[in-house]
Write an enzyme that holds these catalytic residues in place. Sequence first.
Site, PDB file in Angstrom:
ATOM      1  N   ARG A 134     -62.644  26.298  -2.629  1.00  0.00           N
ATOM      2  CA  ARG A 134     -62.818  27.966  -2.274  1.00  0.00           C
ATOM      3  C   ARG A 134     -62.080  29.246  -3.118  1.00  0.00           C
ATOM      4  O   ARG A 134     -62.742  30.190  -2.620  1.00  0.00           O
ATOM      5  CB  ARG A 134     -63.405  27.923  -0.707  1.00  0.00           C
ATOM      6  CG  ARG A 134     -64.152  27.103  -0.348  1.00  0.00           C
ATOM      7  CD  ARG A 134     -64.350  27.210   1.391  1.00  0.00           C
ATOM      8  NE  ARG A 134     -62.895  26.982   2.216  1.00  0.00           N
ATOM      9  CZ  ARG A 134     -63.844  25.582   2.017  1.00  0.00           C
ATOM     10  NH1 ARG A 134     -64.194  24.594   1.890  1.00  0.00           N
ATOM     11  NH2 ARG A 134     -62.077  25.474   2.694  1.00  0.00           N
ATOM     12  N   THR A 178     -59.276  21.991   0.158  1.00  0.00           N
ATOM     13  CA  THR A 178     -60.510  22.564  -0.360  1.00  0.00           C
ATOM     14  C   THR A 178     -60.633  24.216  -0.258  1.00  0.00           C
ATOM     15  O   THR A 178     -61.390  24.400  -0.884  1.00  0.00           O
ATOM     16  CB  THR A 178     -61.838  21.929   0.799  1.00  0.00           C
ATOM     17  OG1 THR A 178     -62.040  22.874   1.305  1.00  0.00           O
ATOM     18  CG2 THR A 178     -61.892  20.565   0.159  1.00  0.00           C
ATOM     19  N   GLY A 194     -58.871  16.829   5.851  1.00  0.00           N
ATOM     20  CA  GLY A 194     -58.754  15.129   6.013  1.00  0.00           C
ATOM     21  C   GLY A 194     -58.697  14.159   7.482  1.00  0.00           C
ATOM     22  O   GLY A 194     -59.089  13.470   7.843  1.00  0.00           O
ATOM     23  N   ASN A 273     -60.981  20.263  14.286  1.00  0.00           N
ATOM     24  CA  ASN A 273     -61.574  19.443  14.958  1.00  0.00           C
ATOM     25  C   ASN A 273     -60.238  18.050  15.361  1.00  0.00           C
ATOM     26  O   ASN A 273     -59.592  18.220  14.659  1.00  0.00           O
ATOM     27  CB  ASN A 273     -62.590  19.226  15.101  1.00  0.00           C
ATOM     28  CG  ASN A 273     -62.737  18.807  13.710  1.00  0.00           C
ATOM     29  OD1 ASN A 273     -62.801  19.273  12.290  1.00  0.00           O
ATOM     30  ND2 ASN A 273     -63.261  16.673  13.488  1.00  0.00           N
ATOM     31  N   ASP A 318     -66.186  17.911  16.467  1.00  0.00           N
ATOM     32  CA  ASP A 318     -65.818  18.450  15.746  1.00  0.00           C
ATOM     33  C   ASP A 318     -66.346  19.470  15.789  1.00  0.00           C
ATOM     34  O   ASP A 318     -66.885  20.631  14.943  1.00  0.00           O
ATOM     35  CB  ASP A 318     -67.272  17.474  14.118  1.00  0.00           C
ATOM     36  CG  ASP A 318     -66.864  17.971  12.500  1.00  0.00           C
ATOM     37  OD1 ASP A 318     -66.004  18.357  12.426  1.00  0.00           O
ATOM     38  OD2 ASP A 318     -67.861  18.102  12.190  1.00  0.00           O
ATOM     39  N   LYS A 345     -68.099  26.963  14.676  1.00  0.00           N
ATOM     40  CA  LYS A 345     -69.292  25.997  14.560  1.00  0.00           C
ATOM     41  C   LYS A 345     -70.056  25.946  16.175  1.00  0.00           C
ATOM     42  O   LYS A 345     -70.823  25.755  16.154  1.00  0.00           O
ATOM     43  CB  LYS A 345     -68.143  24.817  14.295  1.00  0.00           C
ATOM     44  CG  LYS A 345     -68.505  23.997  13.207  1.00  0.00           C
ATOM     45  CD  LYS A 345     -67.835  22.966  12.419  1.00  0.00           C
ATOM     46  CE  LYS A 345     -67.634  21.976  11.422  1.00  0.00           C
ATOM     47  NZ  LYS A 345     -67.962  21.130  11.565  1.00  0.00           N
ATOM     48  N   HIS A 624     -73.094   9.972  -1.510  1.00  0.00           N
ATOM     49  CA  HIS A 624     -74.381  10.018  -1.848  1.00  0.00           C
ATOM     50  C   HIS A 624     -74.982  10.144  -0.433  1.00  0.00           C
ATOM     51  O   HIS A 624     -76.355  10.167  -0.794  1.00  0.00           O
ATOM     52  CB  HIS A 624     -74.511   8.678  -2.478  1.00  0.00           C
ATOM     53  CG  HIS A 624     -73.662   8.117  -3.983  1.00  0.00           C
ATOM     54  ND1 HIS A 624     -73.701   8.872  -4.595  1.00  0.00           N
ATOM     55  CD2 HIS A 624     -72.368   7.912  -4.236  1.00  0.00           C
ATOM     56  CE1 HIS A 624     -72.867   8.344  -6.092  1.00  0.00           C
ATOM     57  NE2 HIS A 624     -71.864   7.901  -4.942  1.00  0.00           N
TER      58      HIS A 624
HETATM   59 CA    CA Z   1     -64.531  18.428  11.021  1.00  0.00          CA
END
Ligand code: CA
Length: 691
Positions: A134, A178, A194, A273, A318, A345, A624
């Site tokens: 980012r 990230t 992670g 989370n 999450d 979230k 994928h």
């Molecule tokens: Ca998460």
Amino acid sequence: MRHFPRLLSLLLVITLSPTLAFAAEFDPTELDDENDGENWMAYGRTHSEQRYSPLREINHNNVGKLGLAWSLELPDARQIVATTLAIDGVLYVTSSFSVVTAIDARTQKVLWTYDPKVTEHAGKTLRVLWGTSRGVAYWDGKIFAAAGDGRLIALDAKTGAEIWTTMTVEKDSYYYVTGAPRAFNGKVIIGNGGTEMGPARGYVTAYDANSGEQVWRFYVVPGNPADGFEDNAQKMAAKTWNGEWWKHGGGGNVWNAITFDPDYNHIYLGTGNGSPWNQKIRSPGGGDNLFLCSIVALDADTGRYKWHYQTVPGETWDFNSAMDIVTVDFNVHDREVKGLMHAPKNGFFYIINRSNGKLLSAKPFTKVTWATEVDMKSGRPIEVAGSRYEDGEVKIWPGPLGAHNWQPMSWNPNTKLMYLPYHDIPGTYNDTKIKHVDFQATGFEFDVGVAYGADDISPDVATSGLMAWDPITQTVAWKIPYPAMWHGGTMTTGGNLVFQGRGDGKLFAYRADTGEKVWEFDAKHGISAPPITYQVDDQQFIAVPVGWGGGAAMLGGSMGAQHGWPYGMHPRRLLVFALDGQAELPPTPPPMFATPVDDPAFEIDPALLASGTDIWSKTCSWCHGPGGVASGGAPDLRASGVMLDLDALSNVALEGALTARGMPKFENYSKEDMRAVQHFIRSKARAALAE
Ligand code: CA
């Protein structure tokens, strides 16, 4: 009074820095100045993370004349989600695998490119990192890049030469990075991700910007009490956990939101989370599980705990609080409030007093069915019975993709509105088939202790859009519903404008006060990164890198695939706009869709299909796509010839033939496992062709 510490830090920088001439040019107070719009010097432009620029040369009256001024191809880039920095006429663009490109904003010449060669360094971590980054941080002549494999790297902003490198995570671990580092007070701070890929314990680390030496580290969740606690905050947090949580790591990874507040010399962390998601496994018997899903305030000099506010006590969905944290001073009944604003979230918009962590307000901004409201007395959500999937499968709003994710919101001090990219997308949770007692995540596999719909995601389940949220009244001021979902973050200006790129490749400008659409440009490829604005030679520019990316490009299934940006088919580029810009967008292919292939002679074996489905959902789907449907971040294997040839597939997946291109090596699997994956993908390809 208020300016004293900043003046002091400026003096310290000037007197202590060995490169006096260069240091004198760096004014750290610029990072806290909402009135100086020349640069975009930090992730959220300034420390406040408001993503507001006072520039008004481009405004709601003349934005119709905005045109492409120039563009730059980013040939090796894949997913682009980063915020570009603009500092004294140089743009710093971060693309996939943390590659940084410095561009002279006047001549459009590439000054340098730095490639941290993540695929060479990542080892096993390649299995869990997506290659997204980012962005970078800036402090006193240095650019700080965070490589996906966990390295933090200081570069000379002028030359791109490496000054120091430090490893922030254990090598070959399931931690990856990230997020963008943030720089403050001569330090640079980074967290990690992670939580989903193994027993993870989240932490952040602050380093000396000059030397790369560690200054402090803060753990988000407590470790094993038998090992002793790192600090009193860990001791306090441990009282809110049950069982042997440390065997599961606990989670809380700070993978995105970190905000520095010069007013209180605080660092605010948006924590992750639980690891695993399912609280019955992680902390049997319940408990709040501090400091999961919280905003944690730390002393910026020492990393010592100051206060916390937990958005989701005992989280089990999450519902991390890793979304951006924006500091805003505002007036209510003529009294100034130093608040922070946060839309995580879980679907509630929070305002918190920055001095003490006290909740000032919390209201839902999208459909929320897991809780009815937040009780203002206790500051706790009032949960709806059954939401914790205690009575079997439950479908709730929002789901794991969140009502708002990492795509940044922006605050305009003139309209006093927050421009918030939102989605309405539910999650289905079911742990009836999961062993709670003996559960142990193996690591390097997606294993969260609850099934939440591992198959494809239909494009119909989600709606999304842009809303202007009035935090004072906690109501929608205006709202624009969008087709499909997964759009970029926002940026707002003194010209009464809001800019945002969308997943379908359209870039828009709206009037900040009314939401009226006043400008539109078709970038012809998904935009996931937030736009920025800056000034060079008294002219205002808008810049946005184009390149579909992030979670929905990896895990979005058909929902992510619907825009038509399959892996490797569309050019990535930086677009820069100015008034009367006359440049033409270079050629771009139209949206495309994967065409599954079939081998009619291939007979699907039910036992191999079951085994292949299991391997797929724990491993292959991470990139994928769920149900075999890729959304652009990696090739759609239903359309791949490699999948028809067991030797070729084994060469890639087991021997690591394509690791340099980012495809991990899975030596833990056998050729028979690959045969099972073949059966899975053939069944999915055949089903798609039969539709
Ligand atoms: Ca998460």
